[in-house]
Design a protein around this motif. Structure first.
Motif, PDB file in Angstrom:
ATOM      1  N   ASP A 100      39.679  85.802 -27.339  1.00  0.00           N
ATOM      2  CA  ASP A 100      39.822  85.931 -28.790  1.00  0.00           C
ATOM      3  C   ASP A 100      41.031  86.829 -29.033  1.00  0.00           C
ATOM      4  O   ASP A 100      40.958  88.052 -28.831  1.00  0.00           O
ATOM      5  N   LEU A 101      42.132  86.232 -29.449  1.00  0.00           N
ATOM      6  CA  LEU A 101      43.404  86.944 -29.462  1.00  0.00           C
ATOM      7  C   LEU A 101      44.177  86.657 -30.745  1.00  0.00           C
ATOM      8  O   LEU A 101      44.068  85.566 -31.311  1.00  0.00           O
ATOM      9  N   VAL A 102      44.947  87.644 -31.192  1.00  0.00           N
ATOM     10  CA  VAL A 102      45.787  87.491 -32.377  1.00  0.00           C
ATOM     11  C   VAL A 102      47.205  87.914 -32.038  1.00  0.00           C
ATOM     12  O   VAL A 102      47.411  88.968 -31.417  1.00  0.00           O
ATOM     13  N   LEU A 103      48.163  87.104 -32.454  1.00  0.00           N
ATOM     14  CA  LEU A 103      49.577  87.449 -32.319  1.00  0.00           C
ATOM     15  C   LEU A 103      50.090  87.870 -33.684  1.00  0.00           C
ATOM     16  O   LEU A 103      49.981  87.113 -34.664  1.00  0.00           O
ATOM     17  N   LEU A 104      50.627  89.096 -33.759  1.00  0.00           N
ATOM     18  CA  LEU A 104      51.086  89.673 -35.011  1.00  0.00           C
ATOM     19  C   LEU A 104      52.602  89.802 -35.029  1.00  0.00           C
ATOM     20  O   LEU A 104      53.221  90.181 -34.027  1.00  0.00           O
ATOM     21  N   GLU A 105      53.190  89.497 -36.194  1.00  0.00           N
ATOM     22  CA  GLU A 105      54.601  89.767 -36.400  1.00  0.00           C
ATOM     23  C   GLU A 105      54.795  91.270 -36.591  1.00  0.00           C
ATOM     24  O   GLU A 105      53.830  92.029 -36.740  1.00  0.00           O
ATOM     25  N   ASP A 106      56.039  91.709 -36.632  1.00  0.00           N
ATOM     26  CA  ASP A 106      56.322  93.135 -36.812  1.00  0.00           C
ATOM     27  C   ASP A 106      55.790  93.662 -38.143  1.00  0.00           C
ATOM     28  O   ASP A 106      55.413  94.832 -38.261  1.00  0.00           O
ATOM     29  N   ASP A 107      55.731  92.800 -39.168  1.00  0.00           N
ATOM     30  CA  ASP A 107      55.198  93.222 -40.467  1.00  0.00           C
ATOM     31  C   ASP A 107      53.681  93.031 -40.548  1.00  0.00           C
ATOM     32  O   ASP A 107      53.102  93.140 -41.625  1.00  0.00           O
ATOM     33  N   LEU A 108      53.063  92.720 -39.404  1.00  0.00           N
ATOM     34  CA  LEU A 108      51.609  92.555 -39.254  1.00  0.00           C
ATOM     35  C   LEU A 108      51.074  91.269 -39.874  1.00  0.00           C
ATOM     36  O   LEU A 108      49.856  91.110 -40.009  1.00  0.00           O
ATOM     37  N   ARG A 109      51.962  90.341 -40.230  1.00  0.00           N
ATOM     38  CA  ARG A 109      51.480  89.011 -40.597  1.00  0.00           C
ATOM     39  C   ARG A 109      50.950  88.326 -39.344  1.00  0.00           C
ATOM     40  O   ARG A 109      51.453  88.535 -38.236  1.00  0.00           O
ATOM     41  N   VAL A 110      49.921  87.494 -39.525  1.00  0.00           N
ATOM     42  CA  VAL A 110      49.341  86.781 -38.395  1.00  0.00           C
ATOM     43  C   VAL A 110      50.228  85.589 -38.038  1.00  0.00           C
ATOM     44  O   VAL A 110      50.468  84.706 -38.871  1.00  0.00           O
ATOM     45  N   HIS A 111      50.709  85.576 -36.810  1.00  0.00           N
ATOM     46  CA  HIS A 111      51.530  84.475 -36.299  1.00  0.00           C
ATOM     47  C   HIS A 111      50.638  83.365 -35.740  1.00  0.00           C
ATOM     48  O   HIS A 111      50.887  82.183 -35.969  1.00  0.00           O
ATOM     49  N   ALA A 112      49.610  83.775 -34.992  1.00  0.00           N
ATOM     50  CA  ALA A 112      48.679  82.797 -34.416  1.00  0.00           C
ATOM     51  C   ALA A 112      47.359  83.481 -34.072  1.00  0.00           C
ATOM     52  O   ALA A 112      47.328  84.684 -33.795  1.00  0.00           O
ATOM     53  N   THR A 113      46.303  82.695 -34.103  1.00  0.00           N
ATOM     54  CA  THR A 113      44.966  83.184 -33.753  1.00  0.00           C
ATOM     55  C   THR A 113      44.339  82.247 -32.730  1.00  0.00           C
ATOM     56  O   THR A 113      44.372  81.022 -32.901  1.00  0.00           O
ATOM     57  N   LEU A 114      43.802  82.840 -31.662  1.00  0.00           N
ATOM     58  CA  LEU A 114      43.094  82.059 -30.647  1.00  0.00           C
ATOM     59  C   LEU A 114      41.640  82.513 -30.596  1.00  0.00           C
ATOM     60  O   LEU A 114      41.364  83.712 -30.578  1.00  0.00           O
ATOM     61  N   ARG A 115      40.745  81.549 -30.602  1.00  0.00           N
ATOM     62  CA  ARG A 115      39.329  81.853 -30.438  1.00  0.00           C
ATOM     63  C   ARG A 115      38.836  81.176 -29.176  1.00  0.00           C
ATOM     64  O   ARG A 115      38.902  79.963 -29.042  1.00  0.00           O
ATOM     65  N   GLU A 116      38.385  81.985 -28.231  1.00  0.00           N
ATOM     66  CA  GLU A 116      37.869  81.493 -26.954  1.00  0.00           C
ATOM     67  C   GLU A 116      38.842  80.508 -26.306  1.00  0.00           C
ATOM     68  O   GLU A 116      38.478  79.428 -25.859  1.00  0.00           O
ATOM     69  N   GLY A 117      40.113  80.920 -26.302  1.00  0.00           N
ATOM     70  CA  GLY A 117      41.128  80.160 -25.599  1.00  0.00           C
ATOM     71  C   GLY A 117      41.727  78.990 -26.356  1.00  0.00           C
ATOM     72  O   GLY A 117      42.609  78.305 -25.840  1.00  0.00           O
ATOM     73  N   LYS A 118      41.296  78.765 -27.584  1.00  0.00           N
ATOM     74  CA  LYS A 118      41.804  77.644 -28.378  1.00  0.00           C
ATOM     75  C   LYS A 118      42.565  78.176 -29.584  1.00  0.00           C
ATOM     76  O   LYS A 118      42.103  79.072 -30.277  1.00  0.00           O
ATOM     77  N   VAL A 119      43.751  77.625 -29.815  1.00  0.00           N
ATOM     78  CA  VAL A 119      44.527  78.029 -30.997  1.00  0.00           C
ATOM     79  C   VAL A 119      43.833  77.459 -32.231  1.00  0.00           C
ATOM     80  O   VAL A 119      43.735  76.256 -32.405  1.00  0.00           O
ATOM     81  N   VAL A 120      43.351  78.373 -33.098  1.00  0.00           N
ATOM     82  CA  VAL A 120      42.651  77.945 -34.307  1.00  0.00           C
ATOM     83  C   VAL A 120      43.480  78.190 -35.559  1.00  0.00           C
ATOM     84  O   VAL A 120      43.092  77.785 -36.663  1.00  0.00           O
ATOM     85  N   TYR A 121      44.612  78.862 -35.391  1.00  0.00           N
ATOM     86  CA  TYR A 121      45.563  79.027 -36.493  1.00  0.00           C
ATOM     87  C   TYR A 121      46.931  79.336 -35.927  1.00  0.00           C
ATOM     88  O   TYR A 121      47.066  80.110 -34.985  1.00  0.00           O
ATOM     89  N   ARG A 122      47.944  78.683 -36.516  1.00  0.00           N
ATOM     90  CA  ARG A 122      49.329  78.984 -36.163  1.00  0.00           C
ATOM     91  C   ARG A 122      50.150  78.963 -37.450  1.00  0.00           C
ATOM     92  O   ARG A 122      50.073  77.995 -38.234  1.00  0.00           O
ATOM     93  N   SER A 123      50.893  80.019 -37.699  1.00  0.00           N
ATOM     94  CA  SER A 123      51.685  80.107 -38.915  1.00  0.00           C
ATOM     95  C   SER A 123      52.794  79.063 -38.928  1.00  0.00           C
ATOM     96  O   SER A 123      53.426  78.796 -37.906  1.00  0.00           O
ATOM     97  N   ALA A 124      53.013  78.487 -40.110  1.00  0.00           N
ATOM     98  CA  ALA A 124      54.095  77.521 -40.268  1.00  0.00           C
ATOM     99  C   ALA A 124      55.419  78.207 -40.530  1.00  0.00           C
ATOM    100  O   ALA A 124      56.475  77.603 -40.449  1.00  0.00           O
ATOM    101  N   LYS A 125      55.339  79.522 -40.842  1.00  0.00           N
ATOM    102  CA  LYS A 125      56.553  80.275 -41.158  1.00  0.00           C
ATOM    103  C   LYS A 125      57.288  80.657 -39.887  1.00  0.00           C
ATOM    104  O   LYS A 125      56.680  80.973 -38.875  1.00  0.00           O
TER     105      LYS A 125
END
Length: 391
Positions: free
Chosen positions: A365-390
């Motif tokens: 369960d992992l989150v990738l954050l940009e420098d401004d703390l916007r969420v770039h991507a979210t993984l739940r149990e090894g699966k990408v469940v969100y990826r920013s379009a920006k």
């Protein structure tokens, strides 16, 4: 077998900080974590997710949330829960306790039964890891917007029925500890493995401390719907601030609690006893308008949720924004503030051996954050469940 490597600018585990770090994932679990020059892997065996511009942190955990995207957890339908779970993932939340509202016995039983089944079946987005019953055993004086006609005195019979109908998925229940029968109720709930939070309460300091001695471990949305602090009678708030065994929820939206009060809470409790919650309702990620919170109609203006009488009724907060606010108001660095959204809630609800940290053997369960703390991507149990379009 699904294997991949995440190459990050920095990893905050949060116990350690690893510059130029790599996380190896196999299926749903973390396989290895460390500096890029120490973690060896064959690229023919591991797909590579390049995140050299992002910081990797554990997935956020929200122990108090009612809804989002126009849907309420009390609906108990797959469609509603999928919408809510998807919105949570968009903001870095990978695990949550679906939180019910004080309602009629029939409505509550139906909701917990449906939610319990959905927990077993699973959904996309963030994972529902348990239920939080906010009421009906609360104070009429500090009920907030909870319907007075459905408030009850603590009843082990009603609680046991709710626990049974949820297939024993209830992890946490909020009650007012000053009500007659509450101490016996607390002991019964704890004996069945359910955690107890004190909230919506007019308890005195002594009443709150007796409840803590009986097994209360949490405080529901600290400061809100609590007896006011007084220097001669500190009340329930004084007990929460003074007792280091109590986990303190906080709604860091700048509406429910002033930043000055948030700093006071931090000084009293420290980084590792605060839980960043949202108390979010169906209006989250929606335009201003009229929404539901359980059986209540809530009016939302400029993102602030109120009933017609003017009282606050939940929030439109998300955990990424709560983290940003906490850092801005207190001056805490990410590696300290992130405890409040990850490891602390994991420990508070007993899932700290699987979630809340970036280490081998844990759920990916992992989150990738940009420098401004916007969420770039979210993984739940090894699966990408969100990826920013920006970009």
């Amino acid at each position: 077998m699904n294997r991949f490597a995440i190459l990050a600018k920095k990893i905050v585990t949060p116990e350690t900080i690893i510059p130029a770090g790599v996380v190896l994932v196999e299926d749903t679990r973390i396989l290895q974590v460390g500096p890029r020059n120490q973690v060896r892997f064959e690229e023919r065996e591991f797909a590579v997710l390049h995140a050299e511009q992002q910081t990797l942190v554990p997935g956020f955990i929200d122990v108090h949330i009612h809804g989002g995207g126009g849907r309420d957890v009390m609906e108990g339908t797959r469609e509603a829960v999928e919408v809510i779970s998807g919105i949570l993932a968009k903001h870095g939340t990978t695990s949550y306790l679906a939180t019910t509202m004080t309602a009629s016995p029939i409505a509550t039983i139906q909701a917990v039964e449906r939610l319990g089944k959905l927990m077993v079946e699973g959904t996309g987005g963030a994972r529902m890891v348990g239920l939080h019953l906010e009421g009906p055993f609360i104070s009429e004086k500090k009920r907030g917007v909870h319907p007075p006609e459905h408030i009850r005195k603590p009843s082990t019979r009603i609680f046991d029925e709710l626990l049974k109908m949820s297939n024993h998925r209830v992890k946490l229940i909020t009650l007012a500890p000053e009500i007659e029968g509450s101490l016996e109720f607390i002991e019964n709930a704890r004996s069945k493995g359910v955690l107890v939070s004190m909230g919506h309460s007019n308890a005195t300091f002594e009443e709150a401390m007796r409840a803590i001695d009986a097994g209360v471990s949490h405080a529901t949305h600290t400061f809100n719907a609590m007896r006011d602090f007084n220097h001669r009678e500190p009340g329930i708030l004084g007990a929460v601030l003074a007792d280091q065994s109590v986990w303190a929820e906080i709604i860091a939206d700048g509406v429910h609690v002033d930043p000055v009060a948030v700093n006071i809470l931090l000084k009293c409790k420290g980084v590792k006893k605060i839980l960043l919650i949202t108390d979010a309702i169906s209006a989250t990620e929606m335009p201003d308008g009229q929404y539901q919170l359980g059986s209540l109609t809530v009016l939302v203006s400029k993102g602030v949720c109120r009933v017609a009488e003017g009282q606050l009724a939940g929030s439109t907060l998300t955990q990424d924004r709560a983290l940003q606010n906490m850092m801005r108001w207190t001056g805490l660095p990410l590696e300290e503030a992130v405890y409040m959204a990850t490891q602390n809630p994991a420990q508070a609800v007993g899932i700290e051996k699987q979630k809340g940290s970036v280490q081998p053997g844990y759920d990916a369960d992992l989150v990738l954050l940009e420098d401004d703390l916007r969420v770039h991507a979210t993984l739940r149990e090894g699966k990408v469940v969100y990826r920013s379009a920006k970009p």
